[in-house]
Design an enzyme around this catalytic site. Structure first.
Site, short mmCIF file in Angstrom:
data_model
loop_
_atom_site.label_atom_id
_atom_site.label_comp_id
_atom_site.label_asym_id
_atom_site.label_seq_id
_atom_site.Cartn_x
_atom_site.Cartn_y
_atom_site.Cartn_z
CD GLU A 18 -2.12 -43.46 18.46
OE1 GLU A 18 -2.34 -44.65 18.16
OE2 GLU A 18 -1.03 -43.07 18.90
CB CYS A 31 0.87 -44.69 16.36
SG CYS A 31 1.96 -45.23 17.71
CE LYS A 47 -1.09 -47.81 14.03
NZ LYS A 47 -0.63 -47.81 15.44
#
Length: 527
Positions: free
Chosen positions: A287, A405, A351
């Site tokens: 990430e 994440c 995301k």
């Protein structure tokens, strides 16, 4: 045992609150990385006895009569989440001059808030309470329901769901694919709380018999599922390289270090494979591993093209910017890019589920006036969220479903994965949390997503734990925490999708209703 139960039931005041908090904290030792499975048996046994003694004064109002049961659960939850999430404080020390003052809000405030879920669970259970095994049914159903609610209320935070304690190894993970995390959580609480029946004797035989059957079914199904023939290997084989650079978080935030960080990633990507393995077709970085806005730094894409050989693809986490319109600041997204050997971005995904206070500020206008800013977002205004998950289609046709994440801790985040998906892809940066239980807890929860979906999981973390995991939860190969380097591994084949989540959820809710019905019948029989 009966004498101990009596002392716990009759405890009061500070001693009672401390015992509840200690019991909750003890239960966390069954989570990663410790997996001391005996501790929740002690914790939930104590909790049952504490609820036995949680009675309000005769003649008191409705709220005061119910308050003792709520407080027992709240203190239990506060201990559980305090012991399980203390490591969040490490993130506030990365830029201590700006954020250290807020550390208590994370390590005390968040557990205090999450403890309300357990408080309401014990309150609900107490409404169905009795003297026999029915109260174990009530506790199991109540905890199952409120753990499920914790997954999506207030954006959701199902970290360290109790059911994970019952699934430390692949043998014990297979039930998750069949009945889902929330049903496993419900049944786990029933089993963990069953020893409390030794202290009061009533309902001991039927309660113990059911608990033994549940454990036997859990283990037996795991052995059956692992014993099935594995799916045929992928043809052609897809070799993947996981790059784990172990970049200190403070260094990642230093503008002067960006060039060096980028080159470290490239060097690990270009290294020759070990043990005569073929060169990887897909290279995966963690990430936010690309330290530039690529659209503003075309030279970075040139460097990537220089390193990638013909036919190779890079998948990397990066910050993506987007023009928001005249007079408006750009929007920023926590994204994943697919870059081919010519340095072209051929696919991207943003995301969806952002971290409150980490990647964006809830009630932004109000909190900005108070001087607050998002912890992990270095750009003005924090990150923006994508409207929906976007699968990544690689050159050659493979489809990866990205989870950035902590999106990997949400079972429901993966429901939208199309049937064409070949693997789950979890890129993350747990470098914020140092050498603490946090990265191990995160890895364990991501591992279960593979079992739930029947898809292999590719997980790459800045500091670890990185691994490729089969659809049965077995680690093929990987890198442990703070092990700098890379690992080359072939992508496992996917399996038939387990029971669809909607059916699992319906079964879970019906099961909770049945448990509460049994508890109600038991309550009437002891009345």
């Amino acid at each position: 045992m009966e004498r101990l139960a009596s002392r716990v039931i009759l405890s009061s005041g500070i001693a009672r609150a401390f015992l509840a908090m200690l019991a909750g904290a003890l239960a966390v030792l069954a989570q990663a990385p410790f997996f001391i499975i005996v501790t929740p048996f002690i914790s939930f046994t104590l909790l049952v006895w504490l609820i036995d003694g949680a009675t309000g004064k005769a003649g008191a109002g409705m709220v005061r009569r119910r308050l003792p049961a709520f407080l027992v659960g709240w203190w239990f939850g506060f201990g559980y989440f305090l012991a399980g999430l203390w490591w969040l404080g490490a993130a506030f020390l990365v830029e201590a001059e700006d954020f250290a003052w807020a550390m208590p809000l994370a390590i005390i405030g968040l557990p205090a808030f999450l403890a309300f879920y357990f408080g309401f669970a014990t309150l609900l259970a107490r409404l169905f309470w009795s003297e026999g095994a029915g109260r174990i049914c009530a506790l199991a159903a109540a905890f199952g329901l409120f753990e499920w609610l914790r997954a999506f209320l207030f954006t959701g935070f199902p970290w360290n769901a109790i059911g994970y304690a019952a699934m430390p190894v692949p043998l014990l993970m297979q039930s998750d694919g069949a009945i889902g995390l929330w049903a496993v959580t419900t049944l786990a609480v029933f089993v963990f709380a069953t020893p409390a029946l030794f202290g009061t004797r009533r309902g001991l035989v039927p309660g113990l018999a059911v608990a033994v059957l549940l454990v036997a079914a859990h283990v037996g199904y795991g052995a059956f599922a692992l014993g099935r023939p594995a799916p045929a290997a992928l043809e052609p084989v897809l070799p993947i390289r996981l790059v784990q650079p172990v970049i200190d978080q403070a260094k990642k935030l230093d503008d002067a270090e960006r060039g060096q960080i980028f080159e470290e990633h490239l060097a690990l990507s270009a290294a020759a494979p070990a043990d005569g393995r073929p060169k990887p077709k897909v290279i995966v970085w963690p990430e936010t591993s690309i330290p530039f806005i690529l659209t503003l730094n075309p030279d970075a894409l040139v460097r990537i093209a220089d390193v990638l050989e013909e036919g190779q693809v890079l998948i990397a986490g990066a910050v993506r910017s987007e023009d928001a319109g005249p007079g408006l600041p750009p929007r920023y997204y926590n994204s994943v890019y697919v870059i081919d050997d010519r340095g072209q971005i051929v696919a991207a995904a943003d995301k969806v589920h952002l971290v409150p206070f980490g990647e964006y500020l809830p009630f932004e206008n109000l909190l900005k006036e108070a001087g607050l800013q998002a912890l992990a977002a270095s750009m003005p205004g924090g990150y923006s969220a994508a409207a929906a998950h976007q699968p990544l289609t690689l050159p050659g046709g493979k489809v990866f479903y990205p989870l950035v994440c902590y999106e990997a801790i949400f079972p429901d985040e993966i429901d939208a994965a199309p049937l064409t998906t070949d693997a789950l892809l979890n890129v993350t940066n747990d470098g914020w949390f140092g050498n603490t239980p946090g990265p191990f807890q995160h890895f364990h929860q991501a591992q279960l997503r593979a079992v739930e979906t029947g898809l292999p999981l590719i997980r790459v973390a800045n500091t670890g734990v990185s691994a490729v995991i089969t659809p049965r939860g077995v680690v093929v190969d990987g890198l442990q925490l703070n092990a700098k380097g890379f690992v080359d591994v072939d992508l496992p084949a996917k399996e038939a999708r387990p029971v669809p989540r909607p059916w699992q959820t319906r079964g879970f809710l019906i099961g909770c209703a049945l448990l509460l019905t049994v508890a109600l019948i038991s309550r009437k029989s002891y009345a």
